[in-house]
Design a protein around this motif. Structure first.
Motif, PDB file in Angstrom:
ATOM      1  N   ALA A  67      29.609  19.399  12.538  1.00  0.00           N
ATOM      2  CA  ALA A  67      29.836  17.986  12.849  1.00  0.00           C
ATOM      3  C   ALA A  67      29.336  17.655  14.246  1.00  0.00           C
ATOM      4  O   ALA A  67      28.761  16.581  14.477  1.00  0.00           O
ATOM      5  N   ALA A  68      29.540  18.576  15.193  1.00  0.00           N
ATOM      6  CA  ALA A  68      29.071  18.344  16.559  1.00  0.00           C
ATOM      7  C   ALA A  68      27.554  18.245  16.603  1.00  0.00           C
ATOM      8  O   ALA A  68      26.986  17.382  17.289  1.00  0.00           O
ATOM      9  N   GLY A 122      40.690  16.979  16.237  1.00  0.00           N
ATOM     10  CA  GLY A 122      39.586  17.475  17.054  1.00  0.00           C
ATOM     11  C   GLY A 122      38.283  16.740  16.774  1.00  0.00           C
ATOM     12  O   GLY A 122      37.519  16.442  17.702  1.00  0.00           O
ATOM     13  N   LEU A 123      38.029  16.418  15.509  1.00  0.00           N
ATOM     14  CA  LEU A 123      36.826  15.670  15.166  1.00  0.00           C
ATOM     15  C   LEU A 123      36.867  14.263  15.746  1.00  0.00           C
ATOM     16  O   LEU A 123      35.850  13.733  16.213  1.00  0.00           O
ATOM     17  N   LEU A 124      38.041  13.630  15.713  1.00  0.00           N
ATOM     18  CA  LEU A 124      38.175  12.300  16.308  1.00  0.00           C
ATOM     19  C   LEU A 124      37.904  12.337  17.803  1.00  0.00           C
ATOM     20  O   LEU A 124      37.198  11.472  18.346  1.00  0.00           O
ATOM     21  N   VAL A 125      38.450  13.335  18.466  1.00  0.00           N
ATOM     22  CA  VAL A 125      38.204  13.489  19.910  1.00  0.00           C
ATOM     23  C   VAL A 125      36.723  13.731  20.163  1.00  0.00           C
ATOM     24  O   VAL A 125      36.125  13.160  21.090  1.00  0.00           O
ATOM     25  N   LEU A 126      36.109  14.570  19.332  1.00  0.00           N
ATOM     26  CA  LEU A 126      34.685  14.864  19.484  1.00  0.00           C
ATOM     27  C   LEU A 126      33.844  13.605  19.307  1.00  0.00           C
ATOM     28  O   LEU A 126      32.877  13.378  20.054  1.00  0.00           O
ATOM     29  N   ALA A 127      34.203  12.782  18.327  1.00  0.00           N
ATOM     30  CA  ALA A 127      33.462  11.540  18.092  1.00  0.00           C
ATOM     31  C   ALA A 127      33.567  10.596  19.282  1.00  0.00           C
ATOM     32  O   ALA A 127      32.618   9.872  19.596  1.00  0.00           O
ATOM     33  N   VAL A 128      34.717  10.608  19.964  1.00  0.00           N
ATOM     34  CA  VAL A 128      34.915   9.716  21.114  1.00  0.00           C
ATOM     35  C   VAL A 128      34.197  10.237  22.360  1.00  0.00           C
ATOM     36  O   VAL A 128      33.505   9.486  23.047  1.00  0.00           O
ATOM     37  N   ILE A 129      34.332  11.527  22.637  1.00  0.00           N
ATOM     38  CA  ILE A 129      33.760  12.055  23.879  1.00  0.00           C
ATOM     39  C   ILE A 129      32.238  12.114  23.839  1.00  0.00           C
ATOM     40  O   ILE A 129      31.589  12.210  24.885  1.00  0.00           O
ATOM     41  N   THR A 130      31.650  12.062  22.642  1.00  0.00           N
ATOM     42  CA  THR A 130      30.183  12.059  22.556  1.00  0.00           C
ATOM     43  C   THR A 130      29.594  10.648  22.606  1.00  0.00           C
ATOM     44  O   THR A 130      28.371  10.496  22.580  1.00  0.00           O
ATOM     45  N   LEU A 131      30.453   9.619  22.688  1.00  0.00           N
ATOM     46  CA  LEU A 131      29.941   8.247  22.754  1.00  0.00           C
ATOM     47  C   LEU A 131      29.011   8.037  23.949  1.00  0.00           C
ATOM     48  O   LEU A 131      27.936   7.458  23.798  1.00  0.00           O
ATOM     49  N   GLY A 163      25.066  21.014  26.454  1.00  0.00           N
ATOM     50  CA  GLY A 163      26.491  20.735  26.351  1.00  0.00           C
ATOM     51  C   GLY A 163      27.135  21.515  25.217  1.00  0.00           C
ATOM     52  O   GLY A 163      28.217  22.089  25.368  1.00  0.00           O
ATOM     53  N   LEU A 164      26.471  21.551  24.039  1.00  0.00           N
ATOM     54  CA  LEU A 164      27.013  22.294  22.903  1.00  0.00           C
ATOM     55  C   LEU A 164      27.045  23.792  23.177  1.00  0.00           C
ATOM     56  O   LEU A 164      28.008  24.480  22.803  1.00  0.00           O
ATOM     57  N   LEU A 193      23.369  27.854  14.618  1.00  0.00           N
ATOM     58  CA  LEU A 193      23.119  26.524  14.063  1.00  0.00           C
ATOM     59  C   LEU A 193      22.495  25.598  15.102  1.00  0.00           C
ATOM     60  O   LEU A 193      21.575  24.831  14.790  1.00  0.00           O
ATOM     61  N   VAL A 194      22.980  25.669  16.331  1.00  0.00           N
ATOM     62  CA  VAL A 194      22.424  24.823  17.389  1.00  0.00           C
ATOM     63  C   VAL A 194      20.956  25.169  17.624  1.00  0.00           C
ATOM     64  O   VAL A 194      20.090  24.286  17.693  1.00  0.00           O
TER      65      VAL A 194
END
Length: 315
Positions: A67-68, A122-131, A163-164, A193-194
């Motif tokens: 997802a990241a 965690g996915l919600l936080v990830l979606a926000v911090i990557t904005l 970052g990843l 994967l990255v």
């Protein structure tokens, strides 16, 4: 400049309708019926998710890592710069928020089915911090990398995904500090994967034409360089796992072997489709090979033959 609410909704509607049209046009270029993708893609995603969670205890972390990577695809500097030129700031941030939410939504739905509340959070936080994340911006001093500029994939990819990779190393340290070998081993898959994603874009035709090599020699050169560069990123993590979790060395060896096999597959798939992007069918073969690593023994030679025949038209 503040726009009325109806203007904002019109702009958002226009943007996402345009993305749907682009997607349908791409599917048509593949020669497929769009409904095949609309129905098949969710089924393939669900099937792949079930297979992943049934085959490894690291599935939650791998899932978040995938997802990241998907979110990173929306954070290119050129793309975001274009959006900021076209839309006002309010519309821009609404687009970013909706895009990130839609991107992680399938992952969240499956995690909800699994009852993984913490990973959904965690996915919600990830979606926000990557904005505010903006990758690949041009500055006067480029970020130094341990890779040469030629070939360019790892040098460019490293700058766009630093970052990843930093997150992967932090997760490794956290796993070691709490004695969680599963978490530490999952970071190996995240790094693979990255780095594999570095080959998602094709270079200009001239960048291949300038090589005075046979097609077979060119492909082996590309694979060898990819292996060497992956080793630079992966080796510290592998040594850390081997030192702190010596009982898991067989798992680590299997994951590393799978990682190099999948990276070879990605490189060969890129040049099997070059200068176009990877087709839908090729993407399915790659996804299935990732979920069922023994298939790499078949898919790697298959893509090698395809890439050799394709590159022979250029070299």
């Amino acid at each position: 400049m503040d726009y009325p609410r109806n203007h904002l909704m019109t702009a958002l509607s226009y943007f996402f309708r345009l993305q749907v049209k682009r997607m349908r046009r791409t599917i048509s270029d593949w020669g497929l019926n769009p409904w095949l993708i609309y129905i098949g893609a969710p089924l393939l995603f669900a099937g792949g998710s079930i297979a992943l969670f049934s085959r490894t205890t690291y599935a939650n972390w791998i899932y978040v890592g995938i997802a990241a990577i998907a979110l990173v695809q929306l954070s290119g500097s050129v793309r975001l710069g274009f959006l900021q030129q076209v839309f006002d700031q309010q519309t821009y941030w609404r687009i970013r928020m909706l895009e990130n939410t839609l991107m992680v939504m399938p992952f969240m739905v499956f995690l909800l089915y699994r009852g993984e509340a913490w990973f959904i959070l965690g996915l919600l936080v990830l979606a926000v911090i990557t904005l505010p994340l903006r990758l690949g911006s041009k500055g006067s001093t480029p970020l130094p990398t341990p890779f040469s500029n030629r070939p360019f994939e790892f040098a460019v990819g490293f700058r766009n995904s630093v970052g990843l990779l930093f997150i992967a190393y932090v997760l490794m340290i956290v796993g070691i500090s709490v004695g969680n070998g599963h978490l530490s081993i999952a970071t190996l898959l995240l790094v693979v994967l990255v780095c594999s994603n570095y080959y998602a874009w094709s270079e200009p035709l001239l960048y291949v034409w300038i090589y005075q090599l046979t097609p077979q020699a060119f492909l082996w050169l590309k694979v060898r360089i990819a292996f060497g560069h992956l080793t630079v990123v992966l080796l510290p993590l592998v040594l850390a796992v081997a030192c702190f979790f010596p009982g898991d060395w067989l798992i680590v060896l299997a994951i590393v072997a799978m990682g190099y096999g999948y990276l070879a597959l990605v490189v060969l798939a890129k040049y099997a489709a070059f200068p176009r992007g990877v087709s839908f069918l090729q993407g399915i073969i790659m996804a299935v090979s990732l979920m069922f690593p023994p298939l790499l023994l078949v898919s790697v030679p298959y893509f090698f033959r395809q890439a050799k025949n394709n590159i022979s038209l250029i070299l």
